[in-house]
Design an enzyme around this catalytic site. Structure first.
Site, PDB file in Angstrom:
ATOM      1  N   ALA A  73     100.690 -14.262  80.476  1.00 57.49           N
ATOM      2  CA  ALA A  73      99.997 -13.108  79.897  1.00 57.49           C
ATOM      3  C   ALA A  73     100.973 -12.173  79.204  1.00 57.49           C
ATOM      4  CB  ALA A  73      99.264 -12.362  81.006  1.00 57.49           C
ATOM      5  N   PHE A  74     100.588 -11.703  78.013  1.00 59.17           N
ATOM      6  CA  PHE A  74     101.265 -10.594  77.340  1.00 59.17           C
ATOM      7  C   PHE A  74     100.287  -9.417  77.466  1.00 59.17           C
ATOM      8  CE2 PHE A  74     104.688 -12.604  74.593  1.00 59.17           C
ATOM      9  CZ  PHE A  74     104.604 -13.854  75.178  1.00 59.17           C
ATOM     10  N   ASP A  75     100.408  -8.696  78.568  1.00 61.93           N
ATOM     11  CA  ASP A  75      99.366  -7.713  78.884  1.00 61.93           C
ATOM     12  C   ASP A  75      99.294  -6.580  77.862  1.00 61.93           C
ATOM     13  OD1 ASP A  75      98.327  -8.929  81.187  1.00 61.93           O
ATOM     14  OD2 ASP A  75      99.997  -8.212  82.378  1.00 61.93           O
TER      15      ASP A  75
ATOM     16  N   ALA B 123      92.326  -7.102  84.685  1.00 61.87           N
ATOM     17  CA  ALA B 123      91.536  -8.060  85.470  1.00 61.87           C
ATOM     18  C   ALA B 123      91.861  -7.908  86.956  1.00 61.87           C
ATOM     19  CB  ALA B 123      91.720  -9.490  84.965  1.00 61.87           C
TER      20      ALA B 123
ATOM     21  N   TYR C 259      94.793  -7.465  88.404  1.00 61.15           N
ATOM     22  CA  TYR C 259      96.010  -6.714  88.712  1.00 61.15           C
ATOM     23  C   TYR C 259      95.898  -5.260  88.282  1.00 61.15           C
ATOM     24  CZ  TYR C 259     100.432  -8.592  90.460  1.00 61.15           C
ATOM     25  OH  TYR C 259     101.472  -8.977  91.257  1.00 61.15           O
TER      26      TYR C 259
ATOM     27  N   GLY D  61      96.383   0.399  76.960  1.00 67.89           N
ATOM     28  CA  GLY D  61      95.470   1.508  76.683  1.00 67.89           C
ATOM     29  C   GLY D  61      94.024   1.086  76.899  1.00 67.89           C
TER      30      GLY D  61
HETATM   31 CU   LIG Z   1     102.989 -10.138  90.597  1.00 72.58          CU
END
Ligand SMILES: [Cu+2]
Length: 543
Positions: free
Chosen positions: A212-214, A295, A297, A221
């Protein structure tokens, strides 16, 4: 919108609207309904489809020219129960996100779900009993807070700064300055978190696409959630709302997106003298924070300003880990956290973009290494410790790695201003929570995120350079950010420098992180180093 440029071959970030639309499309598809029925799941209301984006190299070749996502499927044991407690193993549909069209069911076979206790809401925890010895803690400031807010400009003690917010970085701090005897001295032009890369170190069918590239693929944001007084923040709180846009371009508001408050932080300085007695001062800090729910986290971001001129950036990672059933023939690249269930090892690399202006824009970054001088000669006892300060003159030299053996730090010094002692005024980046990528440079995820290959990058300021792994990370093949820009090897000495600091959570999962993870806390500091002539907090009054 004022302009629209078609950029072939790239995908913009995924949106929360798409995430919801993908959920609706998947739950309505007969092939997905059938795959769930094969697993004995017929109540669709208890199913959650969590769509992820992924990298070019892992997308099936025939779909690479489309906008695609792949999904995890989760199952709630009861209404309101934790979906992330129960993965529907062996089912990962692939979906065209433009057409919301199912491309592949992604069924690799039924896996019997292990019996786990993955609930954290009290009413769902078997035999739950709350501790009875927790008495309330109240923070009161009877004379009000010591900070002032004028629109989005914050003033506290001698600090001043402006607060911004956008879809991608979330909170952004601008024009950070420190009032020194009536003169506001610049420290930073702009501070933010510019990328987060989360590779799961597990090539099993359940996890191999999980990179993931969150920030670049989704946006911190967009995932910011409203804060609640007395829970998220304790004390006298001021909140700021944020305004963002949905996928249709319509504005919406996130109430209480940013929290502002002061905290007591123990002793700032102290000495007990036989004659003068004890002098003690309390440390106070101004905290500016926001929380993003990605999600399963949570990332809690805190920027803290201290009475001694220090700045701290702290991240707390919490929420629920991704887990799956351990198949009988598997050894898990992770930790068993519940019956027949493991949480893969993974890393959260965060890139802080630190556009510092220490007493103006003419700055040079020095790499500071402590070294033991060889014994003998004028060092007969082997005691001498020297500090080697190496100016970083080019972008190649600006690619720096942490060194434990020299306790490496980086100093950002003014090329125009000197302190009373005749040395350049400076702030130091004190590294914390950094770790190497431990990854083959040829691996697909590393090629998309070469930024994680160094602890620090230094570039000359260019307003177009904001996204360290590239502007378009979604379905990317190569890192078009720092890795590409720094090939120019531009000069960075006596320049308006931008520091890109890579730190985060090296998450070797624990049973104690399940079913909900106690916050893992990581941070780094910016500390004055010759910026002041002496301890700037001598004037803090006793309490
Ligand atoms: Cu972790």
């Amino acid at each position: 919108m004022t302009a629209f440029d078609h950029r072939p071959g790239v995908q913009p970030n995924a949106t929360e609207d798409e995430w919801h639309e993908a959920d609706a499309a998947l739950r309505a598809h007969p092939d997905i309904v059938a795959a769930l029925a094969r697993r004995g799941i017929t109540d669709l209301d208890l199913v959650l489809f969590d769509t992820w984006t992924y990298g070019f190299a892992l997308i099936p070749e025939q779909y690479r020219d489309r906008r695609v996502g792949w999904a995890d499927v989760w199952y709630r044991a009861a209404p309101g129960a934790n979906p992330y407690a129960h993965p529907v193993n062996g089912l990962h549909p692939v979906i065209d996100l433009n057409r919301m069209e199912l491309l592949e069911v992604g069924d690799t076979g039924v896996v019997e779900p292990p019996p786990v206790m993955g609930e954290y809401v009290p009413r769902l925890i078997p035999d739950y009993q709350a501790r009875e010895d927790v008495r309330p803690v109240e923070i009161s400031q009877p004379e009000g807070v010591s900070f002032g807010l004028d629109g989005y400009e914050l003033r506290w003690q001698k600090w001043s700064l402006r607060i911004g917010f956008n879809y991608r970085e979330g909170l952004v701090l601008h024009q950070v300055g420190y009032d020194d005897d009536g003169q506001v001295r610049p420290v930073a032009h702009r501070l933010s978190l510019a990328e987060m890369v989360v590779p799961y170190r597990d090539t099993s069918p359940e996890h191999y696409r999980r990179t993931a590239f969150d920030i670049g693929e989704w946006g911190l944001g967009f995932m910011t959630r409203s804060l609640e007084q007395h829970c998220d923040c304790l004390g006298e709180i001021r909140y700021l709302d944020a305004t963002l846009h949905n996928a249709a371009g319509e504005p919406y508001r996130i109430p209480n997106a940013i929290c502002l408050h002061e905290e007591d932080n123990g002793v700032l300085w102290k000495h007990v003298d036989a004659e003068a007695g004890a002098e003690v001062r309390r440390m106070r800090r101004m905290v500016i924070s926001f929380h993003a729910t990605v999600a399963n986290y949570e990332y809690l971001v805190y920027w803290r300003f201290y009475t001694d001129g220090s700045i701290e950036c702290e991240i707390r990672a919490t929420g629920i880990m991704v887990t799956t059933a351990l198949r009988p023939d598997e050894t898990a690249p992770g930790t068993i956290v519940d019956t027949g269930t493991y949480a893969p090892f993974h890393q959260h690399f965060i890139v802080a973009r630190l556009d510092l202006d220490v007493d103006g824009t003419d700055n040079t970054v020095y790499c500071c290494d402590s070294e033991a001088a060889p014994m003998g000669g004028d060092n007969p006892l082997g005691l001498t410790l020297t500090l080697r300060q190496t100016p970083l003159r080019t972008e190649a030299e600006g690619q720096q790695d942490y060194r434990w053996d020299t306790q490496r730090t980086w100093k950002v010094a003014s090329d125009t201003r000197r302190n009373r002692l005749g040395t350049p005024t400076a702030y130091k980046l004190i590294p914390g929570s950094c770790f190497p990528p431990m990854m083959d440079p040829a691996s697909p995820v590393f090629r998309r995120a070469e930024v994680i290959g160094h602890t620090l990058w230094v570039t000359p300021y260019d307003p177009a350079e904001r996204w360290p792994a590239g502007e378009f990370c979604n379905q990317s093949e190569r890192d078009e950010g720092l890795a590409a820009w720094t090939k120019q090897n531009r000069p960075i000495a006596d320049a308006d420098v931008v520091l890109w600091y890579v730190f985060g959570v090296h998450h070797i999962t624990r049973p104690e992180d399940w079913p909900v993870m106690p916050a893992d806390t990581v941070s780094f500091w910016l500390k004055p180093s010759g910026f002041f002539d002496r301890n700037p907090a001598l004037d803090v009054p006793p309490s």
